[in-house]
Scaffold this motif. Structure first.
Motif, PDB file in Angstrom:
ATOM      1  N   LEU A 163      -3.713   4.125  -4.034  1.00  0.00           N
ATOM      2  CA  LEU A 163      -5.772   3.961  -3.359  1.00  0.00           C
ATOM      3  C   LEU A 163      -6.039   3.772  -4.498  1.00  0.00           C
ATOM      4  N   ALA A 215       1.327   6.304  -1.061  1.00  0.00           N
ATOM      5  CA  ALA A 215      -0.088   5.616  -0.836  1.00  0.00           C
ATOM      6  C   ALA A 215      -1.610   5.886  -1.364  1.00  0.00           C
ATOM      7  N   ASP A 216      -1.903   7.405  -1.926  1.00  0.00           N
ATOM      8  CA  ASP A 216      -2.797   7.714  -2.379  1.00  0.00           C
ATOM      9  C   ASP A 216      -2.490   7.391  -3.551  1.00  0.00           C
ATOM     10  N   HIS A 267      -6.078  -0.589   2.314  1.00  0.00           N
ATOM     11  CA  HIS A 267      -5.613  -1.755   2.491  1.00  0.00           C
ATOM     12  C   HIS A 267      -5.929  -0.970   4.503  1.00  0.00           C
ATOM     13  N   SER A 292     -10.112  10.407  -1.292  1.00  0.00           N
ATOM     14  CA  SER A 292      -9.738   9.803  -2.988  1.00  0.00           C
ATOM     15  C   SER A 292     -10.213  10.242  -4.049  1.00  0.00           C
ATOM     16  N   ARG A 293     -11.773   9.885  -3.303  1.00  0.00           N
ATOM     17  CA  ARG A 293     -12.869   9.863  -4.890  1.00  0.00           C
ATOM     18  C   ARG A 293     -13.027  10.898  -4.693  1.00  0.00           C
ATOM     19  N   SER A 319       0.752  -1.292   0.061  1.00  0.00           N
ATOM     20  CA  SER A 319       0.228  -0.075  -0.594  1.00  0.00           C
ATOM     21  C   SER A 319       0.795   1.190  -0.105  1.00  0.00           C
TER      22      SER A 319
END
Ligand SMILES: Nc1ncnc2c1ncn2[C@@H]1O[C@H](COP(=O)(O)OP(=O)(O)OP(=O)(O)O)[C@@H](O)[C@H]1O
Ligand SMILES: [Mg+2]
Lengths: 291, 233
Positions: free
Chosen positions: B74, B70-71, B80, B103-104, B48
């Motif tokens: 994702l 990490a982003d 995770h 993140s969306r 991740s």
């Protein structure tokens, strides 16, 4: 007697709203980035000097606006140049403490080099010709101070409560590794935190300067006031910072009015010691909770 | 869809993973089992993007993802769910779900939250309460719900059964299988080897940073060596 009380309440609330601004900046940098920023007073000093320089050319209110922009830059620089390198590995409270202490000394000396030791008067068109409301004397500057502080406080609270990055800030405050797993850009959150913190301190400086003088060392007192409020209100606690600021402002003003102006600062510290003795979690602080 | 090749991971001088190879195919539940300190969490953290590997490669859906932040991982579709649930205790249940969708940028976040509430009615009842006030099992559901808000293609769960009452263990095991039926591939790191191999299609056994056995889950569970080492029978 009643008049004096009411007048001192008004004076106290005005100064208290400035203390609250100072404390809010300290509160978010501690609450979110775990940094007790000992250069916070110098951010206040810079805010006042930026306004002084900009106001000489563009007038007071535009000067305040320019100063705010300058403070965004200062906050970002503080984070990128000084604090970011300290975040590698385990977070320690000591490294940022010493680093910001150093920044504070450097900024004082820079200001000394540029402006010299003598105090400057920042003039504001609102500082003269007080208005009298119900027998109480207030300047328009006082109204401006209270109004802008209130607006800044409300906006900040709303942002942290409802904003997308406000939510991210609260998550990072709690658990930065899990926040990273959520796709939150941790570094962005820190940059935002210090930009906001610097703007709040600078705004306080820009607003108070016309009531006081500006010199390279005004930040020391500002830091002390800010820290006292943070202790009064509870470390890292936003409503506590606001309440603590107002309590400190009012008790100083009442003390100055009814006891002696010479004891004004001592009254603030006495209050702080009392709170530390009897309510160490702060007047609005929660009892210590496990993380 | 997930392909981990020859991974070496160090904490300072201490080697945590060595020559690690693992894969998760689309639609699979894969169990990663092993004792305390074997390196299960380390693997998930590397995938991740929380930890950088020293060498080796990680591919996901035909993209190389090792070294991504990490982003970015994702957004590539890997969620995770960390060990110990790690819900944000002083955020509300609802805020925890929303932050899972950080993140969306699409407009279906609210709808997804409602679907998760339908799926986990306990969370709906307590949407306005602080996540810290939930029981361990409810927190695990919230952690999974929060993960689902990231719309994963692959969900990595780190010891989701740890510390749960037997009823809750069964419930979470069912949840994992139904995630899988929704089309989400699962990598399940667990010490509860019986349950983990019970829900998984395939499994890997890790010991001190290396894979010592791998195979079809039923076969692993029946393996005399595994039974002796991990079940004491
Ligand atoms: N941050 C760290 N720094 C140094 N060593 C670490 C760190 N995290 C883990 N380790 C070590 O790496 C090894 C693997 O740890 P890891 O957490 O991946 O094990 P695990 O299989 O998840 O165990 P558990 O079942 O207890 O969660 C252990 O020896 C552990 O002590
Ligand atoms: Mg682990």
């Amino acid at each position: 007697m009643i008049w004096l009380f009411a007048q001192q309440m008004v004076n106290g609330l005005v100064m208290g709203s400035v203390y609250a601004l100072l404390a809010l900046g300290l509160t978010i940098s501690f609450g979110i980035a775990r940094v007790i920023n000992f250069a916070h007073g110098e951010l206040y000093m810079l805010g006042a000097f930026f306004t002084y320089v900009a106001a000489a050319r563009f007038g007071y209110l535009p000067g305040v606006g320019i100063s705010v922009l300058g403070m965004v830059a200062i906050g970002l620089l503080l984070d990128r140049l000084v604090l970011k390198p300290l975040r590698k590995g385990k977070m320690s409270l000591w490294a940022p403490f010493l680093a910001t202490l150093a920044v504070s000394v450097i900024l004082q000396n820079l200001a000394m080099a540029v402006f010299g030791p003598d105090p400057y008067l920042l003039s504001s068109p609102f500082a003269y010709n007080p208005v009298i409301i119900a027998g109480l004397v207030v300047t328009k500057q006082d109204i401006l101070i209270a109004g802008v502080s209130l607006a800044a406080t409300l906006l900040l609270t709303l942002f942290i409560k409802k904003g997308r990055y406000g939510l991210a800030m609260r998550a990072v405050a709690r658990d930065r590794q899990t926040a990273a797993l959520m796709g939150i850009g941790i570094e962005k959150v820190y940059m935002l935190t210090f930009a906001l913190s610097a703007v709040l301190a600078g705004l306080a400086g820009a607003l108070v300067a016309p009531k006081a003088m500006v010199d390279p060392f005004i930040g020391r007192m500002a830091l002390l006031k800010g820290l006292s409020v943070v202790i009064l209100g509870g470390l890292g606690n936003i409503p506590g910072a606001i309440a603590g600021g107002l309590v400190l402002g009012v008790s100083e003003a009442l003390g100055a009015g009814f006891i002696s102006a010479a004891y004004k600062d001592a009254i603030g510290y006495a209050l702080m010691i009392l709170v530390l003795l009897f309510r160490p979690e702060g007047i609005l602080g929660k009892k210590m909770r496990r993380a | 869809m997930l392909e981990v090749k020859n991974l070496d991971v160090y904490y300072g001088p201490h080697r945590a993973l060595e020559g690690f190879n693992l894969s998760v195919k689309e639609g699979e539940i894969v169990a990663l089992v092993g004792a305390n300190g074997a390196g299960k969490s380390t693997l998930l953290k590397v995938v991740s993007g929380l930890i950088r590997p020293r060498s080796g490669e990680i591919h996901f859906a035909d993209r190389r993802v090792d070294g991504l932040a990490a982003d970015a991982v994702l957004r590539a579709g890997i969620v995770h769910v960390p060990e110990g649930r790690r819900v944000f205790s002083d955020l509300t249940v609802e805020e925890n779900l929303l932050i899972g969708a950080f993140s969306r940028r699409d407009s279906e976040i609210r709808q997804d939250a409602e679907r998760i509430y339908e799926y986990f009615p306990v969370l709906k009842e307590r949407r306005g309460q602080f996540a810290g006030s939930l029981s361990g099992g409810e927190q695990q559901m919230l952690a999974i719900g929060r993960g689902l808000m990231g719309r994963p293609k692959l969900m990595m769960l780190d010891e989701p059964l740890l510390g749960l009452a037997p009823v809750m263990v069964e419930k979470v095991a069912e949840i994992i299988q139904s995630l899988n039926r929704m089309g989400i591939s699962v990598l399940l790191a667990e010490q509860n080897i019986t349950v983990a191999l019970g829900v998984a299609h395939r499994g890997y056994v890790v010991e001190t940073g290396r894979i010592t056995m791998e195979g079809e889950a039923g076969a692993l569970a029946a393996d005399p060596q595994v039974r002796q080492a991990y079940l004491g029978i």
